[in-house]
Design an enzyme around this catalytic site. Structure first.
Site, short mmCIF file in Angstrom:
data_model
loop_
_atom_site.label_atom_id
_atom_site.label_comp_id
_atom_site.label_asym_id
_atom_site.label_seq_id
_atom_site.Cartn_x
_atom_site.Cartn_y
_atom_site.Cartn_z
N SER A 36 23.47 21.16 19.38
CA SER A 36 24.83 21.43 19.87
C SER A 36 25.44 22.61 19.13
CB SER A 36 25.72 20.19 19.68
OG SER A 36 25.20 19.10 20.39
N CYS A 43 24.56 11.11 26.39
CA CYS A 43 25.94 11.57 26.31
C CYS A 43 26.78 11.08 27.46
CB CYS A 43 25.97 13.09 26.27
SG CYS A 43 24.59 13.78 25.39
C1 LIG Z 1 19.77 16.74 22.55
C2 LIG Z 1 20.14 18.00 23.24
C3 LIG Z 1 21.14 18.85 22.71
C4 LIG Z 1 21.94 18.48 21.50
O1 LIG Z 1 21.20 18.50 20.32
P1 LIG Z 1 21.79 17.77 19.01
O2 LIG Z 1 20.86 18.15 17.92
O3 LIG Z 1 21.76 16.31 19.31
O4 LIG Z 1 23.16 18.31 18.81
C5 LIG Z 1 21.39 20.03 23.36
N1 LIG Z 1 20.71 20.38 24.47
C6 LIG Z 1 19.74 19.60 25.00
C7 LIG Z 1 19.01 20.06 26.20
C8 LIG Z 1 19.43 18.38 24.40
O5 LIG Z 1 18.49 17.62 24.94
#
Ligand SMILES: *Cc1c(COP(=O)(O)O)cnc(C)c1O
Length: 398
Positions: free
Chosen positions: A74, A327
């Site tokens: 993120s 999410c």
């Molecule tokens: C899990 C995910 C994120 C977020 O990653 P985090 O490390 O949990 O913040 C962003 N983009 C995609 C496509 C994801 O699968």
């Protein structure tokens, strides 16, 4: 303690690998110095961080200086997009191209920029969950400063034509970012040969720890730092480095990339077995292209049922699955990804995502097929929606 028989939610997060745990241990117990300290004890940590940077860079075809460690996917997405926007704003270019099935880390950042005066074109993902290169090319404007298209989708697993998109952007001198969180460590990729300017990755999606990730930004791209403070990460990300997590991420990625071919063959065979089995359920459909998809991703919609009930009953049978992304679960809105590929509300509600781990077996797959068949039949047995459909009130869609 093994609570669950089968963990089939690897797109939400993965189990840390032994290699990652072993690599991080000495930096928790013994070498806990601050990498910014000048004494040799701190320098031991500094060396580990720099070795990890080199290793991570190598795994994606980048140079060590092009890697910035972040708190995860993120943060990397936010930093990449906000950096490109800052550069765009400076040169009066305030148009961005993305698509409808991005992760919220991308979509919400874009929404914020729209409020600040940027205009964003969201390309359709079509019924197969894949953006069209011609449509992207047609959407490019004089004032386009960024194209951000994910490598592979976290809900339906579809893989985008990244190299072709990268080539168009490079020719037109537009920055190209890809959220590759689901792809890194799962399919082979290379930032140089695919013309990628910026790439986001997250360790917990490839058997590393949670709360750590990285942003690759091609040499010469100026990053805006989201966190002000010390001069860590060459001024691009303040805060004392999470040394154990960084070291573990590098070990996990190195291992994943080392056996990516073998994993991909084995996983896609199991995936296809699972898809074939679930396709036998009447009025069901696979979400997204059957071929251009991640080796571990199976996503289905079943008509006449509620995804949440399906998940709870599968949980009783020892299967961890998801109805979309972690999410969106907990909210009653159907997934924006399923709506974008044309699933109507009712159908999108009956969704199931199964993402197998690299230790999955044929027995696991057969047990999942049997369980899903039972649960879907059971739920349809007392679903008023299903009864109406069977009685000719309303029409089957799938
Ligand atoms: C899990 C995910 C994120 C977020 O990653 P985090 O490390 O949990 O913040 C962003 N983009 C995609 C496509 C994801 O699968």
């Amino acid at each position: 303690m093994d609570l669950y028989k089968i963990y089939a939610d690897n797109a939400a997060t993965t189990k840390m690998s032994g290699a990652a745990i072993n690599a991080m241990m000495p930096y928790i117990t013994e070498y806990y110095g601050n990498p910014s300290s000048l004494y040799s004890f701190g320098q031991k940590a500094r060396e580990a961080v720099e070795a990890a940077r080199e290793s991570v860079a190598k795994c994606i075809g980048a140079q060590p200086r092009e890697i910035t460690f972040t708190s995860g996917g993120s943060e990397a997405d936010n930093q990449a997009i906000l950096s490109a926007a800052a550069l765009g704003r400076k040169s009066g270019k305030m148009h961005i191209i993305s698509d409808e099935i991005e992760h919220h880390a991308v979509l919400h950042t874009l929404k914020k920029l729209e409020k600040e005066g940027f205009s964003v074109t969201y390309l359709p993902a079509h019924s197969d969950g894949i953006v069209r290169v011609e449509e992207l090319e047609a959407a490019v404007r004089e004032d386009t400063c960024l194209v951000t298209i994910m490598y592979a989708n976290n809900e339906i697993g579809t893989i985008q034509p990244i190299k072709q998109i990268g080539e168009i952007c490079r020719n037109k001198k537009i920055l190209f970012h890809t959220d590759a969180v689901q792809a890194v460590g799962h399919i082979p990729l290379n930032v140089v040969s695919e013309y990628i300017d910026m790439l986001s990755a997250s360790a917990h999606k490839f058997h590393g720890p949670k709360g750590i990730g990285f942003l690759y930004a091609r040499k010469g791209i100026r990053l805006t730092n989201l966190i002000e403070g010390g001069a860590q990460e060459r001024g691009r990300r303040a805060g004392t480095e999470n040394v154990p997590a960084i070291v573990a991420m590098a070990a996990a990625l190195n291992e994943a990339v080392g056996h990516v071919g073998e994993y991909s063959n084995k996983a896609s065979a199991l995936r296809d077995r699972l898809i074939a089995g679930l396709s036998e359920i009447p009025h069901s459909a696979l979400n997204g292209d059957a071929v251009k998809r991640l080796p571990s991703n199976v996503s289905f919609c079943f008509e006449g049922i509620e995804g949440e009930s399906l998940l709870l009953l599968l949980d009783d049978k020892g299967i961890c699955a998801s109805s979309g992304s972690a999410c969106t679960s907990g909210s009653l809105d159907p997934s924006h990804v399923l709506l974008a590929i044309g699933r109507v509300h009712d159908v999108a509600h009956g969704s199931l995502r199964l993402t197998l781990g690299d230790d999955a077996t044929e027995e696991d797959v057969d047990y999942i097929i049997k369980s899903v068949k039972e649960v879907v039949e059971y739920l349809r047995g007392f679903s008023p929606v299903w009864r109406d459909l069977c009685n000719g009130k309303g029409k089957f869609i799938l």
